[in-house]
Design a protein around this motif. Structure first.
Motif, PDB file in Angstrom:
ATOM      1  N   ARG A   1       0.830  -1.215   0.000  1.00  0.00           N
ATOM      2  CA  ARG A   1       0.000   0.000   0.000  1.00  0.00           C
ATOM      3  C   ARG A   1       0.861   1.259   0.000  1.00  0.00           C
ATOM      4  NH1 ARG A   1      -4.824  -2.359   3.941  1.00  0.00           N
ATOM      5  NH2 ARG A   1      -6.230  -2.925   2.227  1.00  0.00           N
ATOM      6  N   ASN A   2       2.003   1.215   0.688  1.00  0.00           N
ATOM      7  CA  ASN A   2       2.929   2.347   0.618  1.00  0.00           C
ATOM      8  C   ASN A   2       3.415   2.547  -0.815  1.00  0.00           C
ATOM      9  OD1 ASN A   2       2.786   2.989   3.302  1.00  0.00           O
ATOM     10  ND2 ASN A   2       4.756   2.111   3.867  1.00  0.00           N
ATOM     11  N   GLY A   3       3.713   1.429  -1.496  1.00  0.00           N
ATOM     12  CA  GLY A   3       4.170   1.507  -2.878  1.00  0.00           C
ATOM     13  C   GLY A   3       3.116   2.111  -3.781  1.00  0.00           C
ATOM     14  N   LEU A   4       1.871   1.681  -3.622  1.00  0.00           N
ATOM     15  CA  LEU A   4       0.778   2.219  -4.433  1.00  0.00           C
ATOM     16  C   LEU A   4       0.598   3.714  -4.201  1.00  0.00           C
ATOM     17  CD1 LEU A   4      -1.895  -0.627  -4.038  1.00  0.00           C
ATOM     18  CD2 LEU A   4      -0.715   0.002  -6.153  1.00  0.00           C
ATOM     19  N   GLU A   5       0.669   4.116  -2.936  1.00  0.00           N
ATOM     20  CA  GLU A   5       0.441   5.522  -2.596  1.00  0.00           C
ATOM     21  C   GLU A   5       1.584   6.425  -3.044  1.00  0.00           C
ATOM     22  OE1 GLU A   5      -0.251   5.511   1.588  1.00  0.00           O
ATOM     23  OE2 GLU A   5      -2.168   4.470   1.430  1.00  0.00           O
ATOM     24  N   SER A   6       2.746   5.843  -3.329  1.00  0.00           N
ATOM     25  CA  SER A   6       3.902   6.653  -3.727  1.00  0.00           C
ATOM     26  C   SER A   6       3.861   7.047  -5.197  1.00  0.00           C
ATOM     27  CB  SER A   6       5.199   5.878  -3.453  1.00  0.00           C
ATOM     28  OG  SER A   6       5.371   4.828  -4.402  1.00  0.00           O
ATOM     29  N   MET A   7       2.931   6.463  -5.979  1.00  0.00           N
ATOM     30  CA  MET A   7       2.941   6.633  -7.432  1.00  0.00           C
ATOM     31  C   MET A   7       1.771   7.470  -7.929  1.00  0.00           C
ATOM     32  SD  MET A   7       3.863   2.734  -8.622  1.00  0.00           S
ATOM     33  CE  MET A   7       2.189   2.183  -8.242  1.00  0.00           C
ATOM     34  N   ASP A   8       1.951   8.025  -9.128  1.00  0.00           N
ATOM     35  CA  ASP A   8       0.852   8.670  -9.825  1.00  0.00           C
ATOM     36  C   ASP A   8       0.004   7.594 -10.494  1.00  0.00           C
ATOM     37  OD1 ASP A   8       1.784  11.196  -9.142  1.00  0.00           O
ATOM     38  OD2 ASP A   8       3.124  11.281 -10.889  1.00  0.00           O
ATOM     39  N   GLN A   9      -1.122   8.000 -11.074  1.00  0.00           N
ATOM     40  CA  GLN A   9      -1.991   7.044 -11.764  1.00  0.00           C
ATOM     41  C   GLN A   9      -1.238   6.344 -12.890  1.00  0.00           C
ATOM     42  OE1 GLN A   9      -5.783   8.569 -13.010  1.00  0.00           O
ATOM     43  NE2 GLN A   9      -6.635   8.306 -10.970  1.00  0.00           N
ATOM     44  N   ASN A  10      -1.633   5.097 -13.140  1.00  0.00           N
ATOM     45  CA  ASN A  10      -1.033   4.222 -14.151  1.00  0.00           C
ATOM     46  C   ASN A  10       0.320   3.665 -13.727  1.00  0.00           C
ATOM     47  OD1 ASN A  10      -3.216   4.577 -16.009  1.00  0.00           O
ATOM     48  ND2 ASN A  10      -2.311   6.528 -16.656  1.00  0.00           N
ATOM     49  N   GLY A  11       0.751   3.995 -12.507  1.00  0.00           N
ATOM     50  CA  GLY A  11       1.976   3.400 -11.992  1.00  0.00           C
ATOM     51  C   GLY A  11       1.752   1.933 -11.652  1.00  0.00           C
ATOM     52  N   ARG A  12       2.853   1.195 -11.531  1.00  0.00           N
ATOM     53  CA  ARG A  12       2.742  -0.242 -11.266  1.00  0.00           C
ATOM     54  C   ARG A  12       3.636  -0.639 -10.096  1.00  0.00           C
ATOM     55  NH1 ARG A  12       5.710  -4.495 -15.017  1.00  0.00           N
ATOM     56  NH2 ARG A  12       7.371  -3.742 -13.652  1.00  0.00           N
ATOM     57  N   VAL A  13       3.083  -1.473  -9.228  1.00  0.00           N
ATOM     58  CA  VAL A  13       3.856  -2.090  -8.150  1.00  0.00           C
ATOM     59  C   VAL A  13       4.112  -3.546  -8.523  1.00  0.00           C
ATOM     60  CG1 VAL A  13       3.763  -2.930  -5.768  1.00  0.00           C
ATOM     61  CG2 VAL A  13       3.100  -0.587  -6.283  1.00  0.00           C
ATOM     62  N   LEU A  14       5.352  -3.964  -8.409  1.00  0.00           N
ATOM     63  CA  LEU A  14       5.728  -5.353  -8.692  1.00  0.00           C
ATOM     64  C   LEU A  14       6.086  -6.032  -7.376  1.00  0.00           C
ATOM     65  CD1 LEU A  14       6.477  -7.698 -10.593  1.00  0.00           C
ATOM     66  CD2 LEU A  14       8.756  -6.651 -10.837  1.00  0.00           C
ATOM     67  N   VAL A  15       5.412  -7.145  -7.096  1.00  0.00           N
ATOM     68  CA  VAL A  15       5.659  -7.920  -5.876  1.00  0.00           C
ATOM     69  C   VAL A  15       6.335  -9.225  -6.271  1.00  0.00           C
ATOM     70  CG1 VAL A  15       4.629  -8.975  -3.836  1.00  0.00           C
ATOM     71  CG2 VAL A  15       3.603  -6.920  -4.828  1.00  0.00           C
ATOM     72  N   LYS A  16       7.512  -9.475  -5.720  1.00  0.00           N
ATOM     73  CA  LYS A  16       8.278 -10.666  -6.089  1.00  0.00           C
ATOM     74  C   LYS A  16       8.663 -11.470  -4.840  1.00  0.00           C
ATOM     75  CE  LYS A  16      11.538  -8.319  -8.163  1.00  0.00           C
ATOM     76  NZ  LYS A  16      12.763  -8.003  -8.959  1.00  0.00           N
TER      77      LYS A  16
END
Length: 250
Positions: free
Chosen positions: A150-165
């Protein structure tokens, strides 16, 4: 004169370190006091909301809607669990751990995380390799994963992507959460995980702190790699070579 100056410099450094530690303890004591009050006040309306959710759940026949209500009820239970965790901040706590798999925990969270991402106009991708089970507290690890993503999502503008590995490296199991935000300013790097420190306008400054506390209780290490193209939080869990050899190839 040179010796005297050196001794004074050392004394000042030790004093400043002690002063910083005392300030940190004061923050923790304040948080602990607030936590008790907040937990009590929030749980009262939560109990009412959960009661009505369960009542509506029992009256609904539509399978899809029932699944939505199940998710909401589970989330209410998770909020209660977080409040309990919040109430233990600043206090010593022993994790109750058993063998579980990071991938299994993440897969259970995927519907919730994807809904969060879509709601924010962003994307989330999962790349989960075969990894061994770990001795972990599943509830705590669930909280750590949710906070980091959720921190990763909130750090980005729209259309950004979080990759979880998830993957293995050497004798470690790695959980990596990579965002496409603007990165973390160098002056803020050493403050990461400090209670009440947040770069978000509405941030509590507790999310990352809780992550670092959970990692510490699991003898895990959090590494941060950041730059203008985004930030990756990597959590390294210790395992052993025998467990890694038991995992079949990808």
């Amino acid at each position: 004169n040179v010796i005297g100056t050196s001794a004074v410099a050392r004394d000042i450094t030790a004093y400043q370190k002690l002063e910083k530690e005392i300030a940190q303890l004061d923050k923790l004591n304040t948080i602990a006091e607030l936590a008790s009050v907040i937990s009590h006040e929030v749980r009262n309306p939560m109990t009412t909301v959960k009661g009505f959710l369960q009542l509506l759940y029992n009256r609904i026949d539509n399978k899809t809607y029932k699944e939505y209500f199940e998710i909401m009820i589970e989330e209410m239970d998770r909020v209660n669990s977080i409040l309990q965790e919040f109430n233990t901040i600043g206090k010593n706590k022993e994790s109750v751990r058993c063998r579980d798999n990071l991938n299994s925990i993440i897969k259970c969270l995927i519907p919730l995380l994807e809904a969060d991402a879509v709601h924010q106009g962003k994307m989330i991708k999962f790349n989960l390799k075969k990894i061994p089970d770990l001795l972990i507290d599943a509830n705590e690890i669930r909280q750590l994963i949710l906070n980091l993503i959720r921190n990763g999502l909130e750090s980005m503008d729209q259309n950004g992507r979080v990759l979880v590995k998830t993957f293995t490296r050497d004798d470690k199991v790695i959980l990596a959460v990579q965002d496409q935000g603007g990165g973390i300013d160098p002056e803020n790097m050493e403050k990461l995980g400090t209670p009440l420190f947040s770069t978000k306008e509405a941030g509590t400054g507790l999310g990352l702190y809780v992550c670092y506390e959970i990692a510490q209780r699991h003898n895990a290490k959090i590494n941060v790699d950041t730059g203008p193209g985004g930030t990756t939080f990597s959590v390294e869990f210790e395992t052993n070579s025998e467990e890694l050899r038991e995992i079949p190839g990808d």
